[in-house]
Design a protein around this motif. Structure first.
Motif, PDB file in Angstrom:
ATOM      1  N   ALA A 144      26.025  40.820  37.635  1.00 49.92           N
ATOM      2  CA  ALA A 144      26.881  40.921  38.721  1.00 49.92           C
ATOM      3  C   ALA A 144      26.740  42.403  40.049  1.00 49.92           C
ATOM      4  N   VAL A 145      26.078  42.182  40.977  1.00 46.20           N
ATOM      5  CA  VAL A 145      25.864  43.248  42.260  1.00 46.20           C
ATOM      6  C   VAL A 145      26.374  43.542  43.053  1.00 46.20           C
ATOM      7  N   ALA A 146      27.942  43.820  43.168  1.00 49.17           N
ATOM      8  CA  ALA A 146      28.520  44.151  44.346  1.00 49.17           C
ATOM      9  C   ALA A 146      28.172  44.971  45.327  1.00 49.17           C
ATOM     10  N   THR A 147      28.763  43.613  46.598  1.00 52.47           N
ATOM     11  CA  THR A 147      27.999  44.244  47.599  1.00 52.47           C
ATOM     12  C   THR A 147      28.939  43.799  48.558  1.00 52.47           C
ATOM     13  N   PRO A 148      30.157  44.304  49.111  1.00 48.90           N
ATOM     14  CA  PRO A 148      30.872  43.426  50.135  1.00 48.90           C
ATOM     15  C   PRO A 148      30.121  43.908  51.329  1.00 48.90           C
ATOM     16  N   GLY A 149      31.043  43.271  52.258  1.00 51.43           N
ATOM     17  CA  GLY A 149      30.137  43.598  53.474  1.00 51.43           C
ATOM     18  C   GLY A 149      30.791  42.324  54.758  1.00 51.43           C
ATOM     19  N   HIS A 150      29.860  41.487  54.347  1.00 50.58           N
ATOM     20  CA  HIS A 150      29.392  40.132  54.890  1.00 50.58           C
ATOM     21  C   HIS A 150      30.966  39.896  54.595  1.00 50.58           C
ATOM     22  N   VAL A 151      31.856  39.645  53.296  1.00 51.92           N
ATOM     23  CA  VAL A 151      33.625  39.797  53.364  1.00 51.92           C
ATOM     24  C   VAL A 151      33.897  40.173  52.198  1.00 51.92           C
ATOM     25  N   SER A 152      34.442  41.063  51.400  1.00 48.86           N
ATOM     26  CA  SER A 152      35.069  41.799  50.280  1.00 48.86           C
ATOM     27  C   SER A 152      34.980  41.577  49.099  1.00 48.86           C
ATOM     28  N   ASN A 153      34.522  39.918  49.248  1.00 45.47           N
ATOM     29  CA  ASN A 153      34.464  39.695  47.568  1.00 45.47           C
ATOM     30  C   ASN A 153      33.428  39.429  47.151  1.00 45.47           C
ATOM     31  N   HIS A 154      32.304  39.895  48.186  1.00 45.74           N
ATOM     32  CA  HIS A 154      30.167  39.531  47.806  1.00 45.74           C
ATOM     33  C   HIS A 154      30.326  39.806  46.425  1.00 45.74           C
ATOM     34  N   LEU A 155      29.536  38.944  46.053  1.00 46.73           N
ATOM     35  CA  LEU A 155      28.830  39.530  44.255  1.00 46.73           C
ATOM     36  C   LEU A 155      27.162  38.608  44.999  1.00 46.73           C
ATOM     37  N   CYS A 156      25.998  39.641  44.436  1.00 42.65           N
ATOM     38  CA  CYS A 156      25.229  39.435  43.978  1.00 42.65           C
ATOM     39  C   CYS A 156      24.931  38.861  42.796  1.00 42.65           C
ATOM     40  N   PHE A 157      24.132  38.473  41.752  1.00 39.22           N
ATOM     41  CA  PHE A 157      23.799  38.177  40.841  1.00 39.22           C
ATOM     42  C   PHE A 157      22.399  38.336  40.579  1.00 39.22           C
ATOM     43  N   ALA A 158      22.089  39.273  39.547  1.00 39.50           N
ATOM     44  CA  ALA A 158      20.664  39.873  38.790  1.00 39.50           C
ATOM     45  C   ALA A 158      19.928  38.338  38.218  1.00 39.50           C
ATOM     46  N   LEU A 159      18.632  38.446  37.724  1.00 39.75           N
ATOM     47  CA  LEU A 159      18.370  37.285  36.749  1.00 39.75           C
ATOM     48  C   LEU A 159      17.770  38.386  36.035  1.00 39.75           C
ATOM     49  N   GLU A 160      18.112  38.820  35.459  1.00 38.25           N
ATOM     50  CA  GLU A 160      17.413  40.464  34.218  1.00 38.25           C
ATOM     51  C   GLU A 160      15.789  40.094  33.692  1.00 38.25           C
ATOM     52  N   GLU A 161      16.150  38.443  33.397  1.00 36.25           N
ATOM     53  CA  GLU A 161      14.663  38.501  32.815  1.00 36.25           C
ATOM     54  C   GLU A 161      13.455  37.604  33.493  1.00 36.25           C
ATOM     55  N   SER A 162      13.801  37.892  34.884  1.00 37.89           N
ATOM     56  CA  SER A 162      12.631  37.859  36.198  1.00 37.89           C
ATOM     57  C   SER A 162      12.264  38.963  36.979  1.00 37.89           C
ATOM     58  N   GLY A 163      14.017  39.240  37.562  1.00 35.47           N
ATOM     59  CA  GLY A 163      13.761  40.099  38.457  1.00 35.47           C
ATOM     60  C   GLY A 163      14.545  39.709  39.604  1.00 35.47           C
ATOM     61  N   ALA A 164      14.885  38.577  39.413  1.00 34.02           N
ATOM     62  CA  ALA A 164      15.613  37.814  41.001  1.00 34.02           C
ATOM     63  C   ALA A 164      16.252  38.330  41.240  1.00 34.02           C
ATOM     64  N   LEU A 165      17.092  38.293  42.888  1.00 32.20           N
ATOM     65  CA  LEU A 165      18.067  38.996  42.504  1.00 32.20           C
ATOM     66  C   LEU A 165      18.745  37.415  44.167  1.00 32.20           C
ATOM     67  N   PHE A 166      19.988  36.394  43.758  1.00 31.45           N
ATOM     68  CA  PHE A 166      20.835  35.989  44.280  1.00 31.45           C
ATOM     69  C   PHE A 166      21.445  36.665  45.297  1.00 31.45           C
ATOM     70  N   THR A 167      21.323  36.105  46.526  1.00 28.97           N
ATOM     71  CA  THR A 167      21.614  37.319  47.449  1.00 28.97           C
ATOM     72  C   THR A 167      22.642  36.278  48.483  1.00 28.97           C
ATOM     73  N   GLY A 168      23.424  35.414  48.183  1.00 32.42           N
ATOM     74  CA  GLY A 168      24.035  34.624  48.928  1.00 32.42           C
ATOM     75  C   GLY A 168      23.656  34.692  50.339  1.00 32.42           C
ATOM     76  N   ASP A 169      25.367  35.252  51.124  1.00 27.01           N
ATOM     77  CA  ASP A 169      25.271  35.792  53.122  1.00 27.01           C
ATOM     78  C   ASP A 169      24.835  36.897  52.532  1.00 27.01           C
ATOM     79  N   HIS A 170      24.854  37.760  51.494  1.00 26.53           N
ATOM     80  CA  HIS A 170      24.526  39.261  52.391  1.00 26.53           C
ATOM     81  C   HIS A 170      23.563  39.808  52.693  1.00 26.53           C
ATOM     82  N   ILE A 171      21.938  38.647  51.982  1.00 27.46           N
ATOM     83  CA  ILE A 171      20.557  38.481  52.601  1.00 27.46           C
ATOM     84  C   ILE A 171      20.645  37.225  52.822  1.00 27.46           C
ATOM     85  N   MET A 172      19.921  36.734  53.852  1.00 27.57           N
ATOM     86  CA  MET A 172      19.682  36.020  53.965  1.00 27.57           C
ATOM     87  C   MET A 172      17.902  35.632  54.528  1.00 27.57           C
TER      88      MET A 172
END
Length: 290
Positions: A144-172
């Motif tokens: 979990a990578v906490a990324t508040p701003g879009h909303v206060s509870n927003h998280l991104c998820f980093a896939l450690e094995e491949s270097g991918a980051l699932f960014t939700g709505d923080h970055i589209m």
């Protein structure tokens, strides 16, 4: 904001993006969701996680079922609790027995119409993940990578094995994220952008729009864009007092009228941030420089 690509869109299809990652597009296109919400399945076949299961739509849930097949679902993970992201979690959890993990629950009652999706009142996580906490499965680790701003509870998820980051709505992958007060916070959003800029993720997989293969370049541009918007606001206030709505035709020329409310809310988020920093003041709906 870029317009959507020509149809047909790959709605309901499981698209293999890399060995560990599949993507399924939900049938909920709109001016705020682009071609729809993208759910991601992480895993190689022995056990998977579903990220942002999307709206509680029977057609989308059937598409997720088909993509998952006989694979064991280890976790259902939500970046935040807008209704285009998390409502399917409850139904999918009932079908699979998987725990719901990720962001904290958040529900706000709004005094007026929103410019984005409203909050999901059905979201009940079995585990709330804090910044730096991990969920693991066969051959994968999601941090979990906490990324508040879009909303206060927003998280991104980093896939450690491949270097991918699932960014939700923080970055589209098609537009900047809308930041809507009172829960959306421009100061937090900017800090979260700086946080991601300091990382070295290989690729971003957003909930809306295509994958981002030059993440730091995009983030640098987004930071610059927001600073430019802030400078525009200060410059226009130098001409005299404004309401938030007064800025929209000056700053967003040619914008689709359906998106005017989102633009107004973004301006308001900037103004609140400027107010906290002692650069502007307000009286009722009127803003002015100090």
């Amino acid at each position: 904001m870029a317009g959507p690509p020509p149809k047909p869109w790959p709605t309901g299809q499981a698209m293999q993006l890399e060995p560990l990652v599949r993507r399924v597009l939900a049938p909920n296109p709109s001016p705020y969701t682009y071609t729809g919400t993208q759910s991601y399945i992480v895993g190689l076949g022995d056990g998977c996680a579903v990220i942002d299961p999307g709206p509680d739509d029977p057609v989308h849930l059937l598409a997720l079922d088909a993509a998952i097949g006989e694979e064991h679902v280890c976790a259902i993970m939500c970046t935040h609790t807008h209704r285009d992201h998390s409502p399917a979690a409850k139904t999918l959890a009932a079908r699979t027995g998987a725990p719901i993990v990720g962001c904290a629950p958040l529900v706000l009652d709004d005094s007026g119409p929103r410019a984005d999706a409203a909050f999901d009142r059905t979201y009940e996580p079995d585990r709330v993940m804090e910044n730096g906490e991990a969920m693991t499965g066969p051959g994968w680790t999601l941090t979990a990578v906490a990324t508040p701003g879009h909303v206060s509870n927003h998280l991104c998820f980093a896939l450690e094995e491949s270097g991918a980051l699932f960014t939700g709505d923080h970055i589209m992958g098609w537009s900047t994220s809308v930041v809507i007060p009172p829960d959306g916070d421009m100061g937090d959003y900017m800090q979260s952008l700086e946080k991601l800029y300091a990382r070295e993720d290989r690729v971003y997989y957003p909930a809306h729009g295509e994958a981002v293969d030059k993440p730091r370049q995009l983030v640098r541009g987004m930071i610059g864009h927001r600073r430019q918007r802030e400078s525009q606001i200060v410059r226009h206030l130098g001409e005299g007092p404004h309401t938030s709505a007064d800025f929209v035709p000056k700053m967003y020329k040619g914008l689709d009228p359906k998106l005017h409310k989102a633009a107004e809310m973004s301006v308001t988020a900037h103004l609140i941030d400027l107010e906290r920093r002692g650069l502007v003041a307000r009286s009722g709906d009127i803003w002015q420089t100090i």
